[in-house]
Every structure is written in structure tokens, then in C-alpha cells.
Design a protein around this motif. Structure first.
Motif, PDB file in Angstrom:
ATOM      1  N   ARG A   1       0.835  -1.205   0.000  1.00 14.55           N
ATOM      2  CA  ARG A   1       0.000   0.000   0.000  1.00 14.55           C
ATOM      3  C   ARG A   1       0.872   1.257   0.000  1.00 14.55           C
ATOM      4  O   ARG A   1       0.526   2.253  -0.659  1.00 14.55           O
ATOM      5  CB  ARG A   1      -0.908   0.003   1.229  1.00 14.55           C
ATOM      6  CG  ARG A   1      -2.095  -0.916   1.129  1.00 14.55           C
ATOM      7  CD  ARG A   1      -3.157  -0.351   0.211  1.00 14.55           C
ATOM      8  NE  ARG A   1      -4.350  -1.176   0.253  1.00 14.55           N
ATOM      9  CZ  ARG A   1      -4.874  -1.779  -0.786  1.00 14.55           C
ATOM     10  NH1 ARG A   1      -4.301  -1.662  -1.968  1.00 14.55           N
ATOM     11  NH2 ARG A   1      -5.969  -2.508  -0.679  1.00 14.55           N
TER      12      ARG A   1
ATOM     13  N   SER B   1      -5.102   4.577  -1.168  1.00 16.87           N
ATOM     14  CA  SER B   1      -3.898   3.981  -0.590  1.00 16.87           C
ATOM     15  C   SER B   1      -3.473   4.720   0.666  1.00 16.87           C
ATOM     16  O   SER B   1      -3.037   4.102   1.646  1.00 16.87           O
ATOM     17  CB  SER B   1      -2.759   4.001  -1.616  1.00 16.87           C
ATOM     18  OG  SER B   1      -3.103   3.256  -2.766  1.00 16.87           O
TER      19      SER B   1
ATOM     20  N   THR C   1      -9.824  -3.233  -3.788  1.00 14.01           N
ATOM     21  CA  THR C   1      -8.554  -3.596  -4.418  1.00 14.01           C
ATOM     22  C   THR C   1      -8.780  -4.280  -5.757  1.00 14.01           C
ATOM     23  O   THR C   1      -8.071  -4.011  -6.737  1.00 14.01           O
ATOM     24  CB  THR C   1      -7.750  -4.529  -3.485  1.00 14.01           C
ATOM     25  OG1 THR C   1      -7.546  -3.873  -2.227  1.00 14.01           O
ATOM     26  CG2 THR C   1      -6.401  -4.858  -4.089  1.00 14.01           C
TER      27      THR C   1
END
Length: 261
Positions: free
Chosen positions: A18, A108, A136
Motif C-alpha cells: 500500500r 492507498s 482492491t
């Protein structure tokens, strides 16, 4: 202690990827595309030298609505000039790519913050990992679509801004008595790197597995597999042991006496 805990969390693949998505690839994608501006130069050498323009600069930039980009070109008739427009509109692909980059950057950032400060609550709540997994997957697909669309649009932009192609738009260049030439084309090094958006797809797609491991789907499957293995192991340890074979006398245990004649 807080810094040590943060460092340990960032060492997890879930959080580390991330951070890469947030601080490196997302910023790189929308900065290289959204901040691009280019210039090309062409020359028109008229038979009447007074009407010539040997260095015409044509500027264009994101979002690449080239049909709105214009420049003054000589007509090669006295000192009269006319406005010429470039052709093509590639704003939809460029803006789509940049929009995905910006939203990926924001998500993110938010996900990294949750991992660092609320990891325990994230793992205790079944809804959080589920939403994280779905988002995601969606971003992975969107990165693939937007990167593919932008790669095609970038190829078309290069063709539309090629100095040799731009010369064909100038009426004076269609007269063989006038000489037209290209001085220099745009620099594409910065914009070419924006195609690394495909790396964002690889990064987000690779992170699907680590996010999936936090969901109840994976944990439930793991429990079922562990229970099945324990049950199978129990069937081997609970086999009955038969002692009867040792208690029964064997027919060979009695030895007969000597035979009398």
C-alpha cells in the motif's frame, strides 16, 4: 514504542505494498501525465521571403484536446496569416487515467493509515477486510483499463503532433513552390514514463492475495482445512489394537512326545 509498532506494521506485505501504491506509483502516474506540456516547431519558407515564418512554435498540454490548439501560419500571399488547428481529442483517456491515479492515491493513503493505527480493529471487523478486498479488485481492473486506453491515446497523440503531420495541415505547404520543414518535435521522455501505469495494475493485482487473507472467506477456508486435517489424523490414532492373537495358543506350541515303537 509507537514508532516501533508502526515499523513492524509497514513490514507486512499488506501495508508495504500500500505504501508503494501511495507514495510512488500513483503519484508518478498522475504527475507524469497530468503535468505534461510539449512543444513542436515547424517552418514555412515562402517563395516570397517576406511572408515566411521559419520558426513556428506550437504548444500543447494535458488533457490533450488538440483540436483546441491553434497557431498562426503564413499563407504566403503578401503578409496575410491564417489560424490553423491541430486535430484530435484525447482528453477522455488522459483524464480517465489521471482520475484513477488520484483516487488510487487517496485510497492507498487512507488504507495505510488504517493499517498503521487501527490494524487490530481492521482485523476484528469482518466488514473492513471485505470492503478492502472489493476495492482492491476494482482498482486493479480500473488500472488495467485506464492504462490500456491511455497507451493507445498516447500513441495517437504522438502521431497528431508529429511535425511532418502538422505540416500537412498548413495550406501554404500544399503549394510546391513553398518549402516546409520540421525543426524539432516534442520531448516524449516524461510522458512515456506515464505508461508505467501498467505497473500499478501488477501491484494492485498482486496485493489482492494479501488483502484476501484478511477476509473471513480465507479464514473460514483455513479453519475447514485445519479441521479436516485434524479429523484425518484422528482416524489414524484411534485404530483398535487386537490382543487376541497373542492370547490364543498356537498349534505349533505343543510339542509331541516321542513315538513309541
Amino acid at each position: 514504542l509507537a514508532s516501533v509498532g508502526t515499523f513492524q506494521v509497514l513490514k507486512l506485505p499488506l501495508a508495504f505494498i500500500r505504501v508503494l501504491e501511495w507514495q510512488l506509483f500513483s503519484i508518478f502516474a498522475f504527475a507524469t501525465c497530468g503535468g505534461y506540456s510539449g512543444q513542436l516547431r515547424v517552418s514555412v519558407d515562402c517563395m516570397e521571403k517576406a511572408s515566411s515564418n521559419l520558426s513556428m512554435a506550437i504548444d500543447f498540454a494535458y488533457p490533450f484536446r488538440l483540436y483546441q490548439v491553434s497557431f498562426e501560419a503564413p499563407v504566403c500571399e503578401a503578409t496575410r496569416r491564417e489560424r490553423v488547428f491541430l486535430t484530435g481529442d484525447y482528453s477522455s483517456s488522459a483524464e480517465f487515467f489521471v482520475t484513477i491515479s488520484v483516487f488510487a492515491f487517496l485510497y492507498s493513503l487512507m488504507a495505510t493509515t488504517v493499517y498503521v493505527f487501527f490494524l487490530n480493529k481492521y482485523r476484528e471487523n469482518t466488514r473492513g477486510p471485505f470492503i478492502d478486498f472489493i476495492v482492491t479488485v476494482v482498482f486493479s481492473f480500473m488500472w488495467l483499463v485506464s492504462s490500456s486506453a491511455w497507451a493507445k491515446a498516447l500513441s495517437d497523440v504522438k502521431v497528431a503532433t508529429d511535425p511532418d503531420e502538422v505540416q500537412l495541415l498548413i495550406p501554404a505547404c500544399k503549394d510546391p513552390t513553398n518549402k516546409c520543414g520540421s525543426l524539432n518535435g516534442p520531448r516524449w521522455s516524461g510522458l512515456n514514463t506515464s505508461v508505467f501505469g501498467f505497473l500499478n495494475f501488477v501491484l494492485w493485482a498482486g496485493n489482492i492475495w494479501f488483502v484476501f487473507k484478511e477476509t473471513t472467506w480465507h479464514k473460514g477456508t483455513s479453519k475447514l482445512a485445519a479441521g479436516a486435517s485434524e479429523k484425518q489424523a484422528g482416524t489414524f490414532t484411534q485404530q483398535p489394537y487386537n490382543h487376541g492373537s497373542l492370547d490364543q495358543p498356537s498349534e505349533y506350541s505343543q510339542v509331541g512326545g516321542p513315538t513309541s515303537y
